[in-house]
Design an enzyme around this catalytic site. Structure first.
Site, short mmCIF file in Angstrom:
data_model
loop_
_atom_site.label_atom_id
_atom_site.label_comp_id
_atom_site.label_asym_id
_atom_site.label_seq_id
_atom_site.Cartn_x
_atom_site.Cartn_y
_atom_site.Cartn_z
N THR A 22 17.41 51.04 -55.23
CA THR A 22 18.97 51.65 -54.98
C THR A 22 20.02 52.14 -56.09
O THR A 22 19.71 52.09 -57.24
CB THR A 22 19.58 50.35 -54.35
OG1 THR A 22 18.41 49.59 -53.10
CG2 THR A 22 20.79 50.57 -53.50
N GLY A 23 20.39 53.12 -55.25
CA GLY A 23 20.70 53.66 -55.67
C GLY A 23 21.05 56.12 -56.17
O GLY A 23 20.09 55.75 -55.67
N ASP A 55 13.75 51.62 -61.04
CA ASP A 55 15.49 51.24 -60.45
C ASP A 55 16.53 51.76 -61.45
O ASP A 55 15.67 51.89 -62.10
CB ASP A 55 16.34 49.93 -60.07
CG ASP A 55 17.05 49.54 -59.38
OD1 ASP A 55 17.67 50.69 -58.40
OD2 ASP A 55 17.33 48.92 -59.17
N GLY A 56 17.72 52.07 -61.15
CA GLY A 56 18.65 52.54 -62.12
C GLY A 56 19.65 51.54 -62.85
O GLY A 56 18.97 50.16 -62.04
N GLY A 62 26.35 47.97 -59.53
CA GLY A 62 27.58 49.30 -58.66
C GLY A 62 27.22 48.97 -56.97
O GLY A 62 28.10 49.25 -56.23
N GLY A 63 25.59 49.25 -56.29
CA GLY A 63 25.45 50.09 -55.45
C GLY A 63 25.73 48.35 -54.42
O GLY A 63 25.30 48.31 -53.10
N GLU A 120 17.39 43.31 -55.16
CA GLU A 120 17.48 44.64 -57.18
C GLU A 120 16.24 42.85 -57.36
O GLU A 120 15.67 43.44 -58.53
CB GLU A 120 17.83 44.95 -57.65
CG GLU A 120 18.13 46.36 -56.50
CD GLU A 120 19.54 46.84 -56.96
OE1 GLU A 120 20.00 48.16 -56.55
OE2 GLU A 120 20.16 46.20 -57.83
C1 5RP Z 1 22.90 49.28 -57.27
C2 5RP Z 1 22.31 49.69 -58.56
C3 5RP Z 1 22.09 50.88 -59.21
O1 5RP Z 1 20.81 50.99 -59.39
C4 5RP Z 1 22.88 51.48 -59.56
O2 5RP Z 1 24.35 51.12 -59.35
C5 5RP Z 1 23.33 52.80 -60.75
O3 5RP Z 1 23.50 53.64 -59.49
P1 5RP Z 1 23.15 55.38 -59.43
O4 5RP Z 1 22.06 55.38 -59.87
O5 5RP Z 1 24.03 55.24 -58.38
O6 5RP Z 1 23.82 55.43 -60.54
O7 5RP Z 1 22.49 48.67 -59.06
O8 5RP Z 1 22.73 47.70 -57.29
#
Ligand code: 5RP
Length: 232
Positions: free
Chosen positions: A39-40, A92-93, A107-108, A114
């Protein structure tokens, strides 16, 4: 005006780096498999890239309602994790990542799903721009998903650990819970702290991904893409 232009250019550059990290990960996706999707904003580039390689994968297990919506809109089938035995890879990020491939995520707000999808996957590929690369975790406030009735109790326990929790205002997770963002934690030992926080009654999970760290990181900076493996 000048300041605004400068800031916009910075955001654009960071987004371009996210896109190039996502594109690098696409090359490591096995054909005809069901894969885990995070997600993100970085993952959104990955999903868009998957859609352009239509038919290359059998489908996806998603870590959030937002990613499921984007996958489906682009014609990628989304499977229930309960109906999938094997996930060769999860992409994932991260909000922060170290050379040990320990991460802060959430953060999301999608940290719990996840963590579940990452637990099932054989390989965790993290995709990130260079702003996420840190020597030590903790500058980014640690998200902790909490059952709503335990919010105050968990906040008090987190303060005993030296953190300053703040309720994420107006936010409810896909699981119907709330998030405490914990500032100023001293994260000397992420593996140990992950266990300690996850043991607090009412915590669903914390955003430390140290027990199940990433296996590979595609890190994009202005010089290009770096493919990094965990230093364990
Ligand atoms: C969401 C996450 C995302 O992987 C993390 O917040 C990074 O987000 P982005 O790719 O928008 O910088 O953990 O819960």
């Amino acid at each position: 005006m000048l300041l605004t232009l400068h800031r916009d250019r910075k955001i654009m550059n960071q987004d371009a780096l996210k896109k190039s990290a996502a594109e690098a990960a696409l090359k490591e996706i096995p054909e005809d498999a069901i894969i885990g999707v995070g997600t993100g904003s970085t993952v959104n580039h990955f999903i868009d890239g998957l859609a352009q390689m239509r038919g290359r994968i059998a489908g996806a297990v998603s870590s959030s309602e937002a990613s499921s919506k984007r996958l489906k809109a682009l014609g990628i089938e989304v499977f229930d994790l309960n109906n999938v035995n094997d996930l060769p890879v999860y992409v994932d990020g991260a909000d922060e990542i170290t050379r040990h491939m320990h991460m802060i995520k959430g953060g999301g707000g999608a940290l719990t799903r996840e963590k579940i999808v990452a637990a099932v996957a054989k390989r965790f590929i993290c995709i990130a721009d260079t702003s996420k690369w840190v020597g030590r975790l903790g500058n980014f406030p640690l998200p902790v998903e909490v059952i709503p009735m335990s919010r105050s109790y968990v906040a008090r326990e987190l303060m005993k650990l030296g953190g300053q929790p703040a309720l994420r205002s107006g936010f409810v997770t896909d699981n119907g819970n709330v998030i405490l963002d914990v500032h100023h934690l001293d994260i000397m030992n992420p593996v140990e702290l992950e266990g300690i926080i996850n043991q607090i009654a009412g915590v669903v999970t914390c955003g430390l991904f140290a027990r199940r760290a990433a296996d590979v990181l595609f890190l994009a900076d202005s010089s290009g893409i770096h493919r990094l493996l965990a230093e364990r």
